[in-house]
Design an enzyme around this catalytic site. Sequence first.
Site, PDB file in Angstrom:
ATOM      1  N   HIS A 125      48.497 121.629 101.839  1.00  0.00           N
ATOM      2  CA  HIS A 125      49.245 120.961 100.769  1.00  0.00           C
ATOM      3  C   HIS A 125      48.855 121.465  99.384  1.00  0.00           C
ATOM      4  O   HIS A 125      49.484 121.092  98.402  1.00  0.00           O
ATOM      5  CB  HIS A 125      49.098 119.439 100.861  1.00  0.00           C
ATOM      6  CG  HIS A 125      49.951 118.860 101.933  1.00  0.00           C
ATOM      7  ND1 HIS A 125      51.174 118.300 101.684  1.00  0.00           N
ATOM      8  CD2 HIS A 125      49.773 118.802 103.276  1.00  0.00           C
ATOM      9  CE1 HIS A 125      51.705 117.906 102.822  1.00  0.00           C
ATOM     10  NE2 HIS A 125      50.880 118.200 103.803  1.00  0.00           N
ATOM     11  N   HIS A 181      45.555 113.149 100.476  1.00  0.00           N
ATOM     12  CA  HIS A 181      46.976 113.102 100.123  1.00  0.00           C
ATOM     13  C   HIS A 181      47.259 112.229  98.906  1.00  0.00           C
ATOM     14  O   HIS A 181      48.125 111.367  98.925  1.00  0.00           O
ATOM     15  CB  HIS A 181      47.818 112.646 101.314  1.00  0.00           C
ATOM     16  CG  HIS A 181      47.951 113.694 102.369  1.00  0.00           C
ATOM     17  ND1 HIS A 181      48.696 114.839 102.191  1.00  0.00           N
ATOM     18  CD2 HIS A 181      47.402 113.784 103.612  1.00  0.00           C
ATOM     19  CE1 HIS A 181      48.616 115.581 103.280  1.00  0.00           C
ATOM     20  NE2 HIS A 181      47.836 114.973 104.149  1.00  0.00           N
TER      21      HIS A 181
END
Length: 174
Positions: A143, A82
């Site tokens: 993502h 992330h």
Amino acid sequence: SPPPRRTAPAAPPSAPPSRAAFEEFPPTRASCEGLIRRVRSGGLLSAAYVARLLEAGREALEREPRVGEVECERATVVGDLHGSFDDLCAALSAAGGAPGPGEALVFNGDYVDRNPQSTETLALVLALKLCYGSRVHVNRGNHEDSSLSRVYDFERELERKYGGDAAELLRLAS
């Protein structure tokens, strides 16, 4: 009469700007290490270099099966970075650096969003893939989809860092 004035010699023509050492293509161990140093020192990766990594990374991944087996003596599995470049570097350090013979790095997606260095994190993962080939496995996470990248932080990060190039970089990354 006063002595003749001396003029400074003409400045030599400026050399064309050279690419930073880490922008060597295809990536090498030295250029991957240079990329790490560049990011850790606060340097920005050029939009052209990021685009080139995204394009070459996509081409490399398209040549591989979507599901495969990793045959090696030792594998390090890294997931859900992330955008944390520091976590990526810590994982590489824990793995002993670049994968050697009989070793593999497996990245399980979610490279972007939530932290301010998503671009750099994704760039290093792709540079490692391009450098070490079959020793590095890159799985796509949710993502890395443009719709999630818009909802979370990646699109805004690209806009902040790359302005008018952001839309094309997001397209290449999705």
